[in-house]
Design an enzyme around this catalytic site. Structure first.
Site, mmCIF file in Angstrom:
data_model
loop_
_atom_site.group_PDB
_atom_site.id
_atom_site.type_symbol
_atom_site.label_atom_id
_atom_site.label_comp_id
_atom_site.label_asym_id
_atom_site.label_seq_id
_atom_site.Cartn_x
_atom_site.Cartn_y
_atom_site.Cartn_z
ATOM 1 N N THR A 1 3.833 -4.181 4.889
ATOM 2 C CA THR A 1 3.660 -5.637 4.859
ATOM 3 C C THR A 1 2.410 -6.048 5.636
ATOM 4 O O THR A 1 2.312 -7.156 6.120
ATOM 5 C CB THR A 1 4.915 -6.328 5.431
ATOM 6 O OG1 THR A 1 5.273 -5.648 6.644
ATOM 7 C CG2 THR A 1 6.065 -6.258 4.483
ATOM 8 N N TYR B 1 1.955 6.820 -0.199
ATOM 9 C CA TYR B 1 1.545 5.423 -0.365
ATOM 10 C C TYR B 1 0.032 5.329 -0.496
ATOM 11 O O TYR B 1 -0.700 5.603 0.446
ATOM 12 C CB TYR B 1 2.040 4.591 0.824
ATOM 13 C CG TYR B 1 1.688 3.129 0.744
ATOM 14 C CD1 TYR B 1 1.562 2.482 -0.484
ATOM 15 C CD2 TYR B 1 1.503 2.371 1.898
ATOM 16 C CE1 TYR B 1 1.251 1.134 -0.562
ATOM 17 C CE2 TYR B 1 1.189 1.014 1.830
ATOM 18 C CZ TYR B 1 1.064 0.408 0.599
ATOM 19 O OH TYR B 1 0.758 -0.927 0.525
ATOM 20 N N LYS C 1 3.881 5.307 -4.216
ATOM 21 C CA LYS C 1 3.794 3.859 -4.358
ATOM 22 C C LYS C 1 2.345 3.507 -4.679
ATOM 23 O O LYS C 1 1.433 3.962 -3.993
ATOM 24 C CB LYS C 1 4.230 3.192 -3.057
ATOM 25 C CG LYS C 1 4.060 1.691 -3.071
ATOM 26 C CD LYS C 1 4.652 1.086 -1.836
ATOM 27 C CE LYS C 1 4.235 -0.359 -1.730
ATOM 28 N NZ LYS C 1 4.797 -1.011 -0.574
#
Length: 277
Positions: A46, A136, A164
């Site tokens: 985030t 990621y 991801k």
């Protein structure tokens, strides 16, 4: 292995002086659990991960370790990444001895390792954590783009369960064609362009909007995944959620909504959110 198709990337709570609020973060996870959420990503994607020191990340893990109910009933994934490999290894080593379900392994921002260096970085961190790992890849934030060849090579390691944000549809297709396993998952980062990503081969979701509407987002994603028709009403509901989250800065919006519910999520670390001052 990580069996949940959707996990929610939870924000980190901070006090007004920008210091870490571990209980605020855990209160939000508890609230999501009460709403039926089965998996969360902590200290993840985030945009706050690299503002946390190694010590702060360890303190979050220590806080989570006291949450027996959450650890036993949820898949808790922890974000591991650092500009310095040594710090990422130390964090991974700490996670190894916990009930945390898996890690999301990010690449160092700014320094831009070569593909070979990134491969060794990945391998070393996984050796320390010994947990199921989602790679990621986020070139927009880090400046580093994990190549198809590296992804295919890393997919040969049993602990690697997926990636991801692998890249565009051509890249995803080529990765799938070059791979010899069908239990490797492609996680979409957030809900923006999700329908298109599913068409491109993404089959799991690292959710941002699920922080405020976990049930609706999860049900919508399942329908998109199964190619089922989404009703006009559901579509409008989803659009409304997306608007609340993604208009402006998503993390600032999320925190505002979560605070409003009475969960002390606090503020972001500046410069994020400083135009609200």
């Amino acid at each position: 292995m990580l069996t949940e198709k959707v996990h929610i990337a939870v924000p980190t709570a901070f006090f007004e002086d920008e210091s870490l609020n571990i209980q605020g973060t855990i209160s939000h996870i508890r609230d999501l659990y009460k709403q039926g959420v089965k998996s969360v990503l902590v200290s993840g994607t985030t945009g706050e991960q690299h503002s946390l020191s190694l010590q702060e990340k360890i303190e979050i893990i220590n806080g989570l370790e006291l949450e027996e109910k959450l650890l036993s009933n949820m898949e808790i994934i922890f974000g591991v990444a650092s500009i310095r490999q040594k710090e990422a290894e130390e964090l991974a080593e700490k996670i190894r001895h916990t009930k945390i379900s898996g890690i999301m392994l990010g690449y160092p921002p700014y320094v831009i390792p070569t593909q070979e260096e990134a491969f060794v970085y990945t391998k070393r961190i996984m050796d320390h954590s010994n947990k199921p790992t989602i790679l990621y890849n986020n070139p927009k934030r880090t400046g580093f783009d994990l190549s198809e060849k590296s992804i295919i090579q890393l997919s040969k390691i049993d602990l690697v369960v997926g990636i991801k944000d692998a890249g565009n549809k051509e890249k995803v297709e080529r990765i799938k064609n070059g791979m010899h396993r069908n239990d490797f998952y492609f996680y979409a980062g957030g809900e923006v362009d999700l329908e298109e990503k599913v068409l491109n081969g993404y089959d799991r979701l690292s959710s941002i909007a699920g922080n405020i509407s976990p049930t609706e987002i999860s049900q919508w994603f399942q329908k998109v995944l199964m190619k089922q028709k989404v009703s006009k009403q559901e579509s409008e509901k989803t659009e409304n959620i997306m608007e609340q989250v993604y208009q402006g800065n998503a993390i600032v919006n999320l925190k505002k909504i979560i605070n409003h519910k009475g969960i002390p999520m606090g503020i972001c670390r500046s410069p994020i959110g400083n135009i609200l001052d």
